[in-house]
Enzyme design. Structure first.
Site, PDB file in Angstrom:
ATOM      1  N   ASP A   8      11.222  -0.262   1.461  1.00  0.00           N
ATOM      2  CA  ASP A   8       9.927  -0.225   0.887  1.00  0.00           C
ATOM      3  C   ASP A   8       9.008  -0.529   1.844  1.00  0.00           C
ATOM      4  O   ASP A   8       8.952  -1.598   2.440  1.00  0.00           O
ATOM      5  CB  ASP A   8       9.867  -1.425  -0.218  1.00  0.00           C
ATOM      6  CG  ASP A   8       8.556  -1.198  -0.803  1.00  0.00           C
ATOM      7  OD1 ASP A   8       7.554  -1.048  -0.320  1.00  0.00           O
ATOM      8  OD2 ASP A   8       8.531  -1.597  -2.132  1.00  0.00           O
ATOM      9  N   HIS A   9       8.455   0.710   2.370  1.00  0.00           N
ATOM     10  CA  HIS A   9       7.615   0.549   3.555  1.00  0.00           C
ATOM     11  C   HIS A   9       6.458  -0.599   3.654  1.00  0.00           C
ATOM     12  O   HIS A   9       5.900  -1.073   4.335  1.00  0.00           O
ATOM     13  CB  HIS A   9       6.753   1.851   4.032  1.00  0.00           C
ATOM     14  CG  HIS A   9       6.083   2.288   3.246  1.00  0.00           C
ATOM     15  ND1 HIS A   9       6.306   3.271   2.303  1.00  0.00           N
ATOM     16  CD2 HIS A   9       4.599   2.662   3.364  1.00  0.00           C
ATOM     17  CE1 HIS A   9       5.212   3.666   1.644  1.00  0.00           C
ATOM     18  NE2 HIS A   9       4.401   3.197   2.471  1.00  0.00           N
ATOM     19  N   HIS A  39       6.465  -0.995  -4.952  1.00  0.00           N
ATOM     20  CA  HIS A  39       5.473  -1.483  -3.813  1.00  0.00           C
ATOM     21  C   HIS A  39       4.788  -2.883  -4.541  1.00  0.00           C
ATOM     22  O   HIS A  39       4.552  -3.763  -3.971  1.00  0.00           O
ATOM     23  CB  HIS A  39       4.405  -0.500  -3.384  1.00  0.00           C
ATOM     24  CG  HIS A  39       5.235   0.716  -3.036  1.00  0.00           C
ATOM     25  ND1 HIS A  39       6.103   0.626  -1.995  1.00  0.00           N
ATOM     26  CD2 HIS A  39       4.869   1.945  -3.037  1.00  0.00           C
ATOM     27  CE1 HIS A  39       6.486   1.676  -1.661  1.00  0.00           C
ATOM     28  NE2 HIS A  39       5.808   2.670  -1.977  1.00  0.00           N
TER      29      HIS A  39
END
Ligand code: NAP
Length: 484
Positions: free
Chosen positions: A177-178, A240
Site C-alpha cells: 500500500d504505497h 489507503h
C-alpha cells in the site's frame, strides 16, 4: 545535512508486468533513483517479465524512455542511466501459460535474494504464485510483492490469501500500500511516538475529531474499466484511508517492528463500528465544460459506481470513544490534495472574552503535495488594539526544515521495494488486516447495493456533493478546504 544511504544485500528483482504503466511510471524510475543513491549493490539485477516480444535491448530502450519521461531530472545523469540499464534483463513470460518459465528460472540467481513484484492485473496474482512454486522459485529466500487491489470483498481476499499461502509463507508476502511508504506517514509515527508532546493529548478527551481527505483532481481516465468495477470505497477507502486511520488511531506498539505494528493496526480495524447508512455519502462527478462526466468515461453508461465517498466512522475503544473520524476521497475534486487533520478541542474557557473568538489547535499531516506536518497554534495578533487572537502555523515542511539534500527523500515505491529486499514487513499489510478491512467495508457496500440508490451527482472541480458537507455540518463541524 547529508543523507545516509545504507546499501542493501545483492538481489534479483523480477517485475512481472515490467512493460506496464506502474512499472514504467513508478517502479523502474524509483529503482534508478536508488541505484544513483548507491543503494543497489553492484551485483543486483532487475528483470522485466511480460508477454511482449522484446529482447533485452528492446526492453532497455523502453526503460530508458520511461525514465526520461517520468523522471527527466535523474535521466540527465546519462552515465548512471547507462550503468543502470546494464543491470536490466528481460524474459518473455506468460503468467497464464507455460511460455518463458524455464527461461526465467535460468535468468534469476538462486544464491541471492529473489523478489518477484506482481505488477499485473489482480486475476494473475494467484497464477503467478502457483507457477513460481511449480518452477522452484518459491524457496525460503524469495519474496513476492502483491499490488492492489487485494480482492474485491472479504470472500475474494480470503481466497487469494489462501492461494498465496499454499506457495509462500506469510513472512514472504508483501502486500503493498504505497501510502504507507510516504515519508510523512512514517513521520506521523515519529511525531506520535518520538515526542512526549502529543501522545498525552492523543485521545477523545483532547481531540474533537479527525479528518482524512484523499482528493484527486483527475477523473478515471484510462482506468475506467477497472474503476467502474471497484468504485471509491474499494479502490481507496478499504486500503489507503483505512491504513491512515489505523496509524492515527493505534496504540503505541512495543517496537517499530512488523508484527507489533500490524497487531495494533488490526485492533483498530476490529474496533471500528459498522457505518450507519445515514453516515455515508456517495457521489459521481458530472461533465464540466472541458471534461467528460464519469458516465461518459466508462462503458456502462448507467453506472452507479461512486467516484466519491465521505463517511463518519467511530473507533469504539477507550482512547477514541466519542471522537468521530470523518473520511472522504474522490476523483475530479477541486485539487489534488491529501491530508490528515487532527482537530483538538477548544480551550475549556476563554479568558480573553467572546470577541477573541474560539481557536482550536489543528495538527495537519500533509501527504501531497508538499509532504509535511503543520501545527496550528493560537497567538496574539501583533500590535496595539487589545488582545486579538490569530492562528499561525508551526510549519515542519521537510524541504524547508531539512534543506534540499535531505528533503530529496525516496518516493514511496522505492522505499518500499528496498524494505522488501531488507525483509522488513512493517509497512506492508498482513493477511488478517486486509481481511478485517474488507469485513468492515462489505456490509456498507451491500447495504447501498440493496437499496439500489444511485450516487449523488457533483460538479467537477468541487468538494463533492453538498450532502457530504451536510454530513459534517450537522455535527457542528466543517471540512477543511481542499486546496493544492
Ligand atoms: P498495465 O499497464 O495494464 O500493465 C499490465 C502488465 O501486465 C503489462 O506489463 C502486461 O504486459 C503484463 N501482462 C498482462 N497479462 C500478462 C500475462 N498473461 N503474463 C505476463 N504478463 C502479463 O497495468 P498497470 O497499470 O501497470 O497495473 C499493474 C498492477 O498495479 C495492477 O494490479 C494495478 O491494479 C496495480 N496498480 C497500478 C497503479 C498505476 O498507477 N498504474 C497504481 C496502483 C496499483 P504484456 O501485455 O506485455 O504481457
Amino acid at each position: 545535512m547529508v543523507s545516509r544511504v545504507i546499501p542493501v544485500d545483492p538481489f534479483d528483482l523480477v517485475i512481472f508486468g515490467g512493460t506496464g504503466d506502474l512499472a514504467r511510471r513508478k517502479i523502474l524510475p524509483g529503482l534508478f533513483r536508488r541505484f544513483r543513491a548507491g543503494q543497489m549493490d553492484a551485483e543486483s539485477r532487475v528483470i522485466g517479465a511480460a508477454r511482449s516480444d522484446l529482447d533485452v535491448d528492446g526492453y532497455r530502450a523502453m526503460v530508458r524512455e520511461a525514465i526520461a519521461e517520468f523522471d527527466p531530472a535523474s535521466a540527465r545523469d546519462s552515465e548512471a542511466l547507462e550503468a543502470f540499464l546494464g543491470r536490466l534483463g528481460y524474459v518473455v513470460v506468460d503468467a497464464m501459460g507455460e511460455t518463458g518459465w524455464d527461461d526465467l528460472e535460468r535468468e534469476v540467481n538462486s544464491d541471492r535474494i529473489r523478489a518477484f513484484y506482481f505488477s499485473v492485473g489482480p486475476r494473475l496474482f494467484g497464477e503467478l504464485a502457483e507457477r513460481l512454486h511449480k518452477h522452484g522459485m518459491a524457496d525460503h529466500d524469495s519474496r513476492i510483492v502483491v499490488e492492489k487491489p487485494f480482492g474485491r470483498d472479504l470472500e475474494s481476499a480470503k481466497a487469494l490469501n489462501a492461494t498465496l499461502a499454499q506457495h509462500f509463507h506469510e513472512h514472504q508476502i508483501y502486500r503493498i500500500d504505497h501510502y504507507l511508504g510516504k515519508e510523512t506517514v512514517q513521520n506521523l509515527m515519529a511525531v506520535r511516538f518520538g515526542n512526549t508532546l502529543f501522545e498525552p493529548l492523543w485521545n477523545s478527551q483532547y481531540v474533537d475529531h479527525i479528518q482524512i481527505t484523499v482528493a484527486e483532481s483527475v477523473g478515471v481516465g484510462g482506468r475506467g474499466e477497472y474503476y467502474d468495477r471497484a468504485g471509491a470505497v474499494r479502490d481507496m477507502m478499504q486500503n489507503h484511508l483505512m491504513q491512515l486511520l489505523c496509524l492515527i488511531a493505534m496504540e503505541p506498539p512495543a517496537k517499530f517492528e512488523p508484527d507489533p505494528v500490524r497487531d495494533e493496526k488490526l485492533k483498530v480495524i476490529r474496533a471500528l463500528d459498522p457505518v450507519e447508512p445515514g453516515d455515508v455519502v456517495r457521489g459521481q462527478y458530472e461533465a464540466s465544460s472541458d471534461a467528460p462526466g464519469y458516465n461518459e468515461q466508462v462503458e456502462n453508461q448507467g453506472s452507479t459506481t461512486e467516484s466519491f465517498v465521505a463517511l463518519k466512522a467511530h473507533v469504539s475503544n477507550w482512547r477514541w470513544a466519542g471522537t468521530p473520524f470523518y473520511l472522504r476521497t474522490g476523483k475530479r475534486l477541486k485539487a489534488r490534495a491529501s491530508e490528515i487533520a487532527v482537530v483538538f478541542k477548544d480551550a475549556p474557557h476563554s479568558i480573553f472574552g467572546a470577541e477573541a473568538g474560539r481557536h482550536a489547535n489543528i495538527l495537519t499531516i500533509r501527504l501531497q503535495p508538499n509532504e509535511g506536518i503543520e501545527l496550528g497554534v493560537t497567538i496574539k495578533e501583533p500590535g496595539p488594539g487589545g488582545m486579538r487572537l490569530i492562528d499561525v502555523p508551526l510549519d515542519m515542511t521537510f524541504a524547508e526544515a531539512l534543506g534540499p539534500d535531505d528533503a530529496d527523500f525516496p518516493d514511496a515505491y522505492e522505499r518500499l521495494i528496498m524494505d522488501v529486499i531488507r525483509g522488513n514487513q512493517t509497512l506492508f499489510m498482513r493477511d488478517d488486516e486486509v481481511e478485517e478491512a474488507w469485513a468492515w467495508t462489505d456490509p456498507m457496500i451491500a447495504e447501498w447495493e440493496a437499496r439500489g440508490e444511485p450516487p449523488l451527482p457533483y460538479a467537477s472541480g468541487s468538494s463533492g456533493p453538498d450532502e457530504a458537507l451536510a454530513l459534517i455540518h450537522r455535527d457542528g463541524r466543517h471540512w477543511r478546504e481542499i486546496k493544492p
